[in-house]
Design a protein around this motif. Sequence first.
Motif, PDB file in Angstrom:
ATOM      1  N   GLN A  27      72.745  28.403  -4.396  1.00 38.96           N
ATOM      2  CA  GLN A  27      71.983  29.265  -5.304  1.00 38.96           C
ATOM      3  C   GLN A  27      71.458  28.453  -6.484  1.00 38.96           C
ATOM      4  OE1 GLN A  27      71.060  32.499  -4.965  1.00 38.96           O
ATOM      5  NE2 GLN A  27      69.970  32.353  -6.892  1.00 38.96           N
ATOM      6  N   GLY A  28      70.154  28.531  -6.732  1.00 37.24           N
ATOM      7  CA  GLY A  28      69.547  27.840  -7.861  1.00 37.24           C
ATOM      8  C   GLY A  28      69.157  26.399  -7.606  1.00 37.24           C
ATOM      9  N   TYR A  29      69.501  25.840  -6.444  1.00 35.92           N
ATOM     10  CA  TYR A  29      69.160  24.455  -6.132  1.00 35.92           C
ATOM     11  C   TYR A  29      67.643  24.305  -6.076  1.00 35.92           C
ATOM     12  CZ  TYR A  29      68.772  20.058  -3.569  1.00 35.92           C
ATOM     13  OH  TYR A  29      68.444  18.782  -3.179  1.00 35.92           O
ATOM     14  N   THR A  30      67.116  23.230  -6.655  1.00 37.58           N
ATOM     15  CA  THR A  30      65.691  22.949  -6.603  1.00 37.58           C
ATOM     16  C   THR A  30      65.460  21.502  -6.199  1.00 37.58           C
ATOM     17  OG1 THR A  30      65.520  22.296  -8.917  1.00 37.58           O
ATOM     18  CG2 THR A  30      65.167  24.628  -8.419  1.00 37.58           C
ATOM     19  N   ALA A  31      64.305  21.253  -5.642  1.00 41.11           N
ATOM     20  CA  ALA A  31      63.894  19.888  -5.307  1.00 41.11           C
ATOM     21  C   ALA A  31      62.376  19.826  -5.426  1.00 41.11           C
ATOM     22  CB  ALA A  31      64.332  19.518  -3.897  1.00 41.11           C
ATOM     23  N   THR A  32      61.888  18.722  -5.930  1.00 41.02           N
ATOM     24  CA  THR A  32      60.457  18.485  -6.013  1.00 41.02           C
ATOM     25  C   THR A  32      60.145  17.313  -5.094  1.00 41.02           C
ATOM     26  OG1 THR A  32      60.438  19.260  -8.296  1.00 41.02           O
ATOM     27  CG2 THR A  32      58.544  17.972  -7.581  1.00 41.02           C
ATOM     28  N   PHE A  33      59.078  17.457  -4.308  1.00 39.42           N
ATOM     29  CA  PHE A  33      58.741  16.400  -3.366  1.00 39.42           C
ATOM     30  C   PHE A  33      57.224  16.279  -3.239  1.00 39.42           C
ATOM     31  CE2 PHE A  33      59.477  20.342  -1.085  1.00 39.42           C
ATOM     32  CZ  PHE A  33      58.431  20.423  -0.179  1.00 39.42           C
ATOM     33  N   ARG A  34      56.804  15.126  -2.757  1.00 42.75           N
ATOM     34  CA  ARG A  34      55.385  14.838  -2.578  1.00 42.75           C
ATOM     35  C   ARG A  34      55.027  15.013  -1.114  1.00 42.75           C
ATOM     36  NH1 ARG A  34      54.162   9.758  -3.302  1.00 42.75           N
ATOM     37  NH2 ARG A  34      52.069  10.135  -4.011  1.00 42.75           N
ATOM     38  N   ASN A  35      53.883  15.642  -0.871  1.00 46.06           N
ATOM     39  CA  ASN A  35      53.366  15.870   0.468  1.00 46.06           C
ATOM     40  C   ASN A  35      51.912  15.425   0.478  1.00 46.06           C
ATOM     41  OD1 ASN A  35      54.044  16.741   3.021  1.00 46.06           O
ATOM     42  ND2 ASN A  35      54.645  18.760   2.343  1.00 46.06           N
ATOM     43  N   PHE A  36      51.271  15.438   1.633  1.00 46.99           N
ATOM     44  CA  PHE A  36      49.861  15.072   1.716  1.00 46.99           C
ATOM     45  C   PHE A  36      49.052  16.311   2.072  1.00 46.99           C
ATOM     46  CE2 PHE A  36      46.036  13.193   3.588  1.00 46.99           C
ATOM     47  CZ  PHE A  36      45.707  12.316   2.577  1.00 46.99           C
ATOM     48  N   ASP A  37      48.078  16.639   1.239  1.00 49.00           N
ATOM     49  CA  ASP A  37      47.191  17.772   1.475  1.00 49.00           C
ATOM     50  C   ASP A  37      46.026  17.273   2.323  1.00 49.00           C
ATOM     51  OD1 ASP A  37      45.112  19.715   1.286  1.00 49.00           O
ATOM     52  OD2 ASP A  37      45.939  20.445  -0.605  1.00 49.00           O
ATOM     53  N   LEU A  38      45.998  17.658   3.593  1.00 47.49           N
ATOM     54  CA  LEU A  38      44.961  17.186   4.501  1.00 47.49           C
ATOM     55  C   LEU A  38      43.575  17.674   4.102  1.00 47.49           C
ATOM     56  CD1 LEU A  38      46.686  17.467   7.988  1.00 47.49           C
ATOM     57  CD2 LEU A  38      45.974  15.392   6.806  1.00 47.49           C
ATOM     58  N   GLN A  39      43.478  18.905   3.610  1.00 49.39           N
ATOM     59  CA  GLN A  39      42.163  19.424   3.222  1.00 49.39           C
ATOM     60  C   GLN A  39      41.575  18.682   2.026  1.00 49.39           C
ATOM     61  OE1 GLN A  39      42.679  23.675   2.785  1.00 49.39           O
ATOM     62  NE2 GLN A  39      42.053  23.992   4.909  1.00 49.39           N
ATOM     63  N   LYS A  40      42.421  18.345   1.068  1.00 46.43           N
ATOM     64  CA  LYS A  40      41.942  17.661  -0.133  1.00 46.43           C
ATOM     65  C   LYS A  40      42.027  16.141  -0.012  1.00 46.43           C
ATOM     66  CE  LYS A  40      43.037  21.507  -3.147  1.00 46.43           C
ATOM     67  NZ  LYS A  40      43.828  21.983  -4.261  1.00 46.43           N
ATOM     68  N   GLN A  41      42.675  15.661   1.053  1.00 49.06           N
ATOM     69  CA  GLN A  41      42.815  14.227   1.309  1.00 49.06           C
ATOM     70  C   GLN A  41      43.501  13.489   0.165  1.00 49.06           C
ATOM     71  OE1 GLN A  41      41.450  12.524   4.362  1.00 49.06           O
ATOM     72  NE2 GLN A  41      41.926  14.632   4.895  1.00 49.06           N
ATOM     73  N   LYS A  42      44.567  14.118  -0.376  1.00 47.48           N
ATOM     74  CA  LYS A  42      45.305  13.461  -1.449  1.00 47.48           C
ATOM     75  C   LYS A  42      46.736  14.002  -1.488  1.00 47.48           C
ATOM     76  CE  LYS A  42      44.261  16.591  -5.240  1.00 47.48           C
ATOM     77  NZ  LYS A  42      43.867  16.695  -6.627  1.00 47.48           N
TER      78      LYS A  42
END
Length: 112
Positions: A27-42
């Motif tokens: 409960q309450g655990y959070t994580a931030t991560f980076r992904n690749f947006d194919l539509q925006k190409q970034k």
Amino acid sequence: IAADLGGALFADGAGAYDALASLPLAQGYTATFRNFDLQKQKPALKQMKVVGAEKVAVPAGSFEAFKLEVTSAEGEPGKTTVWVAKESRRVVKIVAVIPQMNGAVITSELAQ
């Protein structure tokens, strides 16, 4: 695709939510991560938060599950809700709201 990624990215695709299920969820655990947006190409920054626990019923049965919400950490619209069975850590249900498709809702449930 030729894009400056600026560092490591989280794996996207069919197994992405299985990778989230393997984190130390509570409960309450959070994580931030980076992904690749194919539509925006970034690259795009995503936030995952455990927002609760509840019993969820899908064709494969009923499960006590963690309820996760995955949203943009950059304020982009859209949200994916993921239910992860507490005992097996299997993803049992996913509901995604896709703004690029006029708010379409895509639901996936574990069948077996």
